[in-house]
Design a protein around this motif. Structure first.
Motif, mmCIF file in Angstrom:
data_model
loop_
_atom_site.group_PDB
_atom_site.id
_atom_site.type_symbol
_atom_site.label_atom_id
_atom_site.label_comp_id
_atom_site.label_asym_id
_atom_site.label_seq_id
_atom_site.Cartn_x
_atom_site.Cartn_y
_atom_site.Cartn_z
ATOM 1 N N GLU A 94 -7.837 10.762 -0.123
ATOM 2 C CA GLU A 94 -6.802 11.800 -0.144
ATOM 3 C C GLU A 94 -6.872 12.649 1.118
ATOM 4 N N ARG A 95 -8.071 13.038 1.484
ATOM 5 C CA ARG A 95 -8.271 13.892 2.666
ATOM 6 C C ARG A 95 -7.816 13.188 3.941
ATOM 7 N N HIS A 100 -4.829 5.423 -2.317
ATOM 8 C CA HIS A 100 -5.945 5.462 -3.268
ATOM 9 C C HIS A 100 -5.514 5.235 -4.717
ATOM 10 N N GLN A 104 -7.932 5.357 -7.962
ATOM 11 C CA GLN A 104 -7.679 6.367 -8.985
ATOM 12 C C GLN A 104 -7.500 5.712 -10.350
#
Length: 185
Positions: A94-95, A100, A104
């Motif tokens: 995410e960063r 993802h 997830q």
């Protein structure tokens, strides 16, 4: 009938079997492998520690339930480490702005499985453990298809209000007000 298969094939090739999703599968597997390798010595150490807890120790519940702890709880250390590793992977992705979704989804499924295993281990009533299992899979499925938030909003909109002592009103199942169900969800 053929049109449905063609539509399914198009969806698979355009949405699911894309590079961004396929590259996450080895990451999920690698995270599980690392968790397994890291936890092998930890599992042995915890089993030995559980067996060595002396009588009349402040952890009497461990002493009285040694076999249950080593048979039911200790094996959950590796999946818990896997979930933590996957959470870290999702946070990093995410960063960095990386895809993802598959990771997830793996986190959601693994967490649901852990909740079910814990419920089966801790809840003495089979029917209640089954209810918890169904709710865990339901929450995981809703989260995977991004419907958990809207479902919680719907439940909040029809929240049941109960009367507490001295006539005060308290919502019993809203997440914003900190009701018992809100704390869980």
């Amino acid at each position: 009938m053929v049109a449905h298969f063609e539509q399914l094939e198009k969806h698979l090739l355009d949405e699911i079997l894309v590079f961004a999703n396929l590259i996450q599968i080895p990451a999920v597997i690698l995270t599980g492998g690392v968790a397994w390798l890291v936890c092998r010595p930890i599992l042995r150490w915890v089993r030995v520690w559980v067996e060595r807890v002396p009588e009349h120790h402040h952890l009497d519940w461990v002493v009285s339930h040694r076999s249950w702890v080593t048979d039911r709880l200790v094996p959950l250390i590796t999946p818990i480490a896997w979930v933590v590793g996957l959470w870290i992977s999702v946070a990093v992705a995410e960063r960095a702005g990386w895809p993802h979704a598959v990771t997830q989804t793996a986190v959601n499924l693994l967490l649901a499985w852990l909740v079910i295993r814990l419920a089966a281990a801790l809840v003495p009533y089979a029917a209640l453990a089954r209810l918890i299992a169904v709710l865990a899979w339901l929450v995981a499925a809703l989260n995977i298809v991004h419907l958990l938030g809207p479902t919680l909003d719907l439940l909040d909109s029809v929240a049941v209000v109960v009367l507490c002592q001295e006539g005060a009103r308290a919502p019993c199942c809203t997440r914003d007000e900190g009701g018992p169900f809100g704390a869980v969800l």
